[in-house]
Scaffold this motif. Structure first.
Motif, PDB file in Angstrom:
ATOM      1  N   LYS A  76       5.078  -4.991   5.597  1.00  0.00           N
ATOM      2  CA  LYS A  76       4.802  -4.252   4.207  1.00  0.00           C
ATOM      3  C   LYS A  76       3.540  -4.592   3.365  1.00  0.00           C
ATOM      4  O   LYS A  76       3.395  -6.110   3.154  1.00  0.00           O
ATOM      5  N   VAL A  77       2.803  -3.767   2.862  1.00  0.00           N
ATOM      6  CA  VAL A  77       1.782  -4.310   1.938  1.00  0.00           C
ATOM      7  C   VAL A  77       1.689  -3.608   0.545  1.00  0.00           C
ATOM      8  O   VAL A  77       2.109  -2.341   0.621  1.00  0.00           O
ATOM      9  N   LYS A  78       1.383  -4.226  -0.554  1.00  0.00           N
ATOM     10  CA  LYS A  78       1.224  -3.530  -1.721  1.00  0.00           C
ATOM     11  C   LYS A  78       0.095  -3.843  -2.222  1.00  0.00           C
ATOM     12  O   LYS A  78      -0.400  -4.946  -2.503  1.00  0.00           O
ATOM     13  N   LEU A  79      -0.518  -2.808  -3.126  1.00  0.00           N
ATOM     14  CA  LEU A  79      -1.912  -3.049  -3.607  1.00  0.00           C
ATOM     15  C   LEU A  79      -1.867  -2.678  -4.878  1.00  0.00           C
ATOM     16  O   LEU A  79      -1.328  -1.298  -5.520  1.00  0.00           O
ATOM     17  N   LEU A  80      -2.709  -3.131  -5.884  1.00  0.00           N
ATOM     18  CA  LEU A  80      -2.939  -2.821  -7.235  1.00  0.00           C
ATOM     19  C   LEU A  80      -4.405  -2.529  -7.407  1.00  0.00           C
ATOM     20  O   LEU A  80      -5.396  -3.101  -7.084  1.00  0.00           O
ATOM     21  N   VAL A  81      -4.877  -1.114  -7.628  1.00  0.00           N
ATOM     22  CA  VAL A  81      -6.302  -0.895  -7.512  1.00  0.00           C
ATOM     23  C   VAL A  81      -6.492   0.165  -8.811  1.00  0.00           C
ATOM     24  O   VAL A  81      -5.841   0.621  -9.606  1.00  0.00           O
ATOM     25  N   THR A  82      -7.810   0.101  -9.016  1.00  0.00           N
ATOM     26  CA  THR A  82      -8.216   0.823 -10.345  1.00  0.00           C
ATOM     27  C   THR A  82      -9.298   1.857  -9.771  1.00  0.00           C
ATOM     28  O   THR A  82     -10.325   1.526  -8.979  1.00  0.00           O
ATOM     29  N   SER A  83      -9.327   2.857 -10.568  1.00  0.00           N
ATOM     30  CA  SER A  83     -10.381   3.922 -10.171  1.00  0.00           C
ATOM     31  C   SER A  83     -10.497   4.999 -11.243  1.00  0.00           C
ATOM     32  O   SER A  83      -9.666   5.492 -11.749  1.00  0.00           O
ATOM     33  N   ASN A  84     -11.908   5.121 -11.699  1.00  0.00           N
ATOM     34  CA  ASN A  84     -12.070   5.777 -12.807  1.00  0.00           C
ATOM     35  C   ASN A  84     -11.272   5.519 -14.314  1.00  0.00           C
ATOM     36  O   ASN A  84     -10.831   6.375 -14.831  1.00  0.00           O
TER      37      ASN A  84
END
Length: 225
Positions: A76-84
């Motif tokens: 399992k993988v979790k990501l925190l990303v930001t866009s706009n």
């Protein structure tokens, strides 16, 4: 790009914080970055990550990866990303992969395959089978049985040997029995390539036989001629 790494030993979790605001990425590039991280941390040569990115991220070109969270003993993988200006939490799974050959462009039906047409892609090990070609040696010199698309696995059923005997062509039918070789004239009822097994008609007897193509003039048959 990586400024801080926090280890939580009793959970075998790694959280990697990223600060890469000077660069813009697509979801594909983010996925590749995470795959590289996992390959390093898990000491695995090739890994594929599948993310549940929503439609608002699939075509975005300004995505920044803030943090990656995963367990060394889990896929399992979790990501925190930001866009706009918005933050998104993504989940996905990682799978051990293998490198297989693929086409770099569309190949039309009947087109001969050569080494200049090939690249490589990652493919999940758990989906690998004998129905997927892993070595270009099994492909080069073959023809496409149907139109083949790029960046896809290639299967033996999608390939054929180049035609060396055409339908209606006269050939030598060769019947081998111990030390005795009998030859007679036949006509091909189908087209075929090297080692293909197709139908022929014995011109002398008028009987139909099945034969394996040895070369452009000779066919080996296994029954009476």
């Amino acid at each position: 790009m990586v400024s801080n790494m926090k280890y939580i030993p009793h959970l075998f979790f790694i959280i990697i914080f990223h600060y890469c605001f000077a660069f813009a990425h697509t979801i594909t590039e983010i996925k590749e970055m995470v795959e590289e991280e996992l390959e390093r941390e898990k000491f695995i040569d090739h890994i594929i990550v599948r993310l549940n990115a929503g439609s608002n991220l699939k075509n975005a070109k300004d995505i920044e990866l803030l943090a990656t969270e995963y367990a060394l003993n889990s896929n399992k993988v979790k990501l925190l990303v930001t866009s706009n200006g918005h933050e998104y939490s993504l989940e996905g799974i990682s799978t051990e992969a293998i490198i297989i050959p693929t086409l770099t462009r569309k190949v039309n039906k009947g087109e001969l395959l050569n080494e200049d047409m090939f690249g490589e892609i990652k493919y999940p090990k758990d989906k690998l089978s004998g129905l997927i070609i892993q070595d270009t040696k099994e492909i080069i010199g073959k023809s496409a049985k149907k139109t083949l698309q790029p960046n896809k696995p290639i299967r033996p059923s999608e390939l054929m040997s180049p035609t060396i005997i055409n339908k209606g062509q006269k050939v030598t039918l060769q019947f081998n029995k111990t030390a005795l070789i009998i030859e007679t004239l036949g006509v091909a009822l189908e087209a075929g390539g090297l080692d293909d097994i197709i139908k022929f008609k014995n011109i002398d007897s008028g009987k139909l036989v099945i034969g394996r193509i040895k070369n452009a003039q000779v066919v080996e048959v296994g029954g009476q001629i």
